[in-house]
Design a protein around this motif. Structure first.
Motif, short mmCIF file in Angstrom:
data_model
loop_
_atom_site.label_atom_id
_atom_site.label_comp_id
_atom_site.label_asym_id
_atom_site.label_seq_id
_atom_site.Cartn_x
_atom_site.Cartn_y
_atom_site.Cartn_z
N ASP A 229 0.83 -1.21 0.00
CA ASP A 229 0.00 0.00 0.00
C ASP A 229 0.86 1.25 0.00
N LYS A 230 1.94 1.22 0.77
CA LYS A 230 2.81 2.39 0.85
C LYS A 230 3.49 2.67 -0.48
N ASN A 231 3.86 1.60 -1.20
CA ASN A 231 4.60 1.77 -2.45
C ASN A 231 3.70 2.08 -3.64
N TYR A 232 2.47 1.58 -3.62
CA TYR A 232 1.61 1.77 -4.79
C TYR A 232 0.51 2.81 -4.58
N VAL A 233 0.19 3.13 -3.33
CA VAL A 233 -0.92 4.04 -3.08
C VAL A 233 -0.45 5.35 -2.47
N LYS A 235 2.64 6.72 -2.31
CA LYS A 235 3.89 7.31 -2.78
C LYS A 235 3.78 8.82 -2.93
N PRO A 236 4.83 9.58 -2.64
CA PRO A 236 4.83 11.00 -2.99
C PRO A 236 4.66 11.17 -4.49
N LYS A 237 4.06 12.27 -4.91
CA LYS A 237 3.72 12.45 -6.32
C LYS A 237 4.94 12.40 -7.23
N ARG A 238 6.09 12.82 -6.73
CA ARG A 238 7.26 12.88 -7.61
C ARG A 238 7.71 11.48 -8.05
N TRP A 239 7.25 10.42 -7.32
CA TRP A 239 7.65 9.07 -7.68
C TRP A 239 6.53 8.30 -8.38
N LYS A 240 5.36 8.91 -8.55
CA LYS A 240 4.24 8.18 -9.14
C LYS A 240 4.58 7.66 -10.54
N PHE A 241 5.31 8.46 -11.29
CA PHE A 241 5.63 8.08 -12.66
C PHE A 241 6.91 7.26 -12.76
N ALA A 242 7.93 7.66 -11.99
CA ALA A 242 9.26 7.06 -12.15
C ALA A 242 9.29 5.59 -11.74
N GLY A 243 8.51 5.22 -10.70
CA GLY A 243 8.54 3.84 -10.26
C GLY A 243 9.51 3.64 -9.10
N SER A 244 9.31 2.55 -8.35
CA SER A 244 10.05 2.35 -7.11
C SER A 244 11.55 2.15 -7.33
N LYS A 245 11.96 1.61 -8.48
CA LYS A 245 13.39 1.40 -8.72
C LYS A 245 14.14 2.72 -8.72
N VAL A 246 13.62 3.70 -9.46
CA VAL A 246 14.27 5.02 -9.49
C VAL A 246 14.15 5.68 -8.13
N GLU A 247 13.04 5.45 -7.46
CA GLU A 247 12.84 6.03 -6.13
C GLU A 247 13.96 5.61 -5.18
N GLU A 248 14.38 4.36 -5.27
CA GLU A 248 15.45 3.87 -4.41
C GLU A 248 16.82 4.35 -4.88
N LEU A 249 17.02 4.40 -6.19
CA LEU A 249 18.36 4.67 -6.73
C LEU A 249 18.80 6.12 -6.52
N ILE A 250 17.90 7.07 -6.72
CA ILE A 250 18.31 8.48 -6.65
C ILE A 250 18.78 8.87 -5.25
N PRO A 251 17.99 8.62 -4.18
CA PRO A 251 18.50 8.98 -2.85
C PRO A 251 19.80 8.26 -2.49
N PRO A 301 -0.42 3.86 -18.49
CA PRO A 301 -1.87 3.70 -18.28
C PRO A 301 -2.21 2.48 -17.42
N PHE A 302 -1.45 1.39 -17.59
CA PHE A 302 -1.71 0.19 -16.81
C PHE A 302 -1.35 0.40 -15.33
N ARG A 303 -0.31 1.22 -15.09
CA ARG A 303 0.08 1.54 -13.72
C ARG A 303 -1.06 2.27 -13.01
N LEU A 304 -1.70 3.19 -13.74
CA LEU A 304 -2.80 3.94 -13.15
C LEU A 304 -3.95 3.01 -12.75
N VAL A 305 -4.26 2.07 -13.64
CA VAL A 305 -5.34 1.11 -13.35
C VAL A 305 -4.97 0.26 -12.14
N ARG A 306 -3.73 -0.20 -12.09
CA ARG A 306 -3.30 -1.04 -10.98
C ARG A 306 -3.38 -0.29 -9.65
N LYS A 307 -2.95 0.95 -9.66
CA LYS A 307 -3.01 1.74 -8.43
C LYS A 307 -4.45 2.02 -8.02
#
Length: 322
Positions: A229-233, A235-251, A301-307
């Motif tokens: 829920d925390k990762n898919y619902v 998430k801060p808006k800046r990571w909604k598009f990039a995905g969790s992999k980029v979310e982890e890598l940048i910091p 688009p599929f990410r939006l449906v999944r979320k």
């Protein structure tokens, strides 16, 4: 800098609505062969008579216990950071209300600090269990005697391919002042920042390993649902598009670059090589990730449906509970 004989070890425990697990971990601490302990328990507003009775009994029977009752639930990450900041001992150990440690765990970890100067963290062997059944064994690690450059160079690829490889060291024994210096201000991503903390401490000093005791980490499907829920619902808006992999890598990349750039133990040439190696690993991790960036764009688009389905699932869950 060496650790003094018989140092005070602060043990920070976070708990929330798990009376059985809480009693098990507190009983395990009382039975430890190492007795010079400061035991800090932060109850994250459990609001359960069973939890309160357990805490009151230990607080009354053992002066080493300091119980903190949060008036409101501050979240798992914030509670984790909070309890660590209350510590005053020479060394520090994190535990949860679902952990098991053998009775000589702290004694053996503390003894390893005598193996050499500038040891900052001693980690254990560890096994993970899922719903009470053995799941897998964690990877062990020690860089005692390795130069600063070599240990950072060797760690970097691991961070970009398996950032949770040494997750059990999070429950090892830290030099308390070092840990408090590196504690993140924003606890939101603490579960993805374990490697960043590991990297910063490796620049400061050595990470060592105790091989004759074993930590048992218990995992539950309900915890993974919260993580989902925390990762898919949430998430801060800046990571909604990039995905969790980029979310982890940048910091993680920013922490690595900052740590290398600020180091007083590396030459300019070593810093240049490490920073270049960092960006090489970053680009490789993005391009070779399980879902590369170009696929994320096509699948948006599929990410939006999944979320949306996750949101509906969580709303229905709350309606049924009410």
């Amino acid at each position: 800098m060496s650790i003094e004989l018989n140092p005070v070890v602060s043990v920070g425990i976070t708990t929330y609505k798990r009376p059985e697990g809480l009693k098990q971990v507190l009983d395990g601490l009382v039975q430890q062969t190492y007795s010079n302990l400061e035991i800090i328990v932060s109850d994250n507003c459990s609001d359960m008579p069973e939890v309160e009775k357990i805490l009151a009994d230990f607080e009354r029977s053992d002066p080493r216990f300091r119980i903190i009752r949060q008036p409101v639930n501050i979240g798992m990450e914030a509670n984790h950071t909070f309890v660590a900041r209350q510590a005053t001992g020479d060394l520090y150990l994190w535990l949860h209300d679902d952990d098991y440690i053998p009775e000589n765990y702290i004694e053996r970890c503390v003894a390893r600090f005598a193996d050499g100067p500038d040891i900052e963290l001693v980690g254990p062997r560890a096994d993970a269990y899922m719903e009470g059944r053995f799941w897998y064994s964690y990877r062990n690690y020690s860089n005692l005697g390795v130069s600063v450059f070599d240990r950072l160079w060797g760690l970097m690829p691991i961070g970009y391919t398996w950032s949770s490889a040494f997750q059990q060291y999070f429950y090892g024994v830290f030099r308390r002042e070092t840990l408090q210096e590196f504690l993140w201000q924003d606890g939101e991503y603490y579960h993805k920042q374990t490697f960043s903390l590991f990297f910063e401490i490796s620049e400061r000093g050595y990470i060592h390993f105790v091989d004759d005791v074993k930590l048992k980490k218990y995992n539950f499907n309900s915890d993974f649902k919260k993580w989902r829920d925390k990762n898919y619902v949430d998430k801060p808006k800046r990571w909604k598009f990039a995905g969790s992999k980029v979310e982890e890598l940048i910091p993680m990349t920013l922490t690595i670059v900052k740590t290398v750039a600020k180091s007083q133990k590396l030459s300019l040439w070593e810093k240049t090589r490490l920073i270049a190696f960092c960006f090489y690993n970053f680009l490789g991790a993005v391009l070779n990730s399980r879902i590369p960036l170009w696929k994320r764009i096509l699948r948006f688009p599929f990410r939006l449906v999944r979320k949306l389905l996750h949101v509906i699932d969580r709303v229905l869950e709350r309606i049924l509970r009410s």
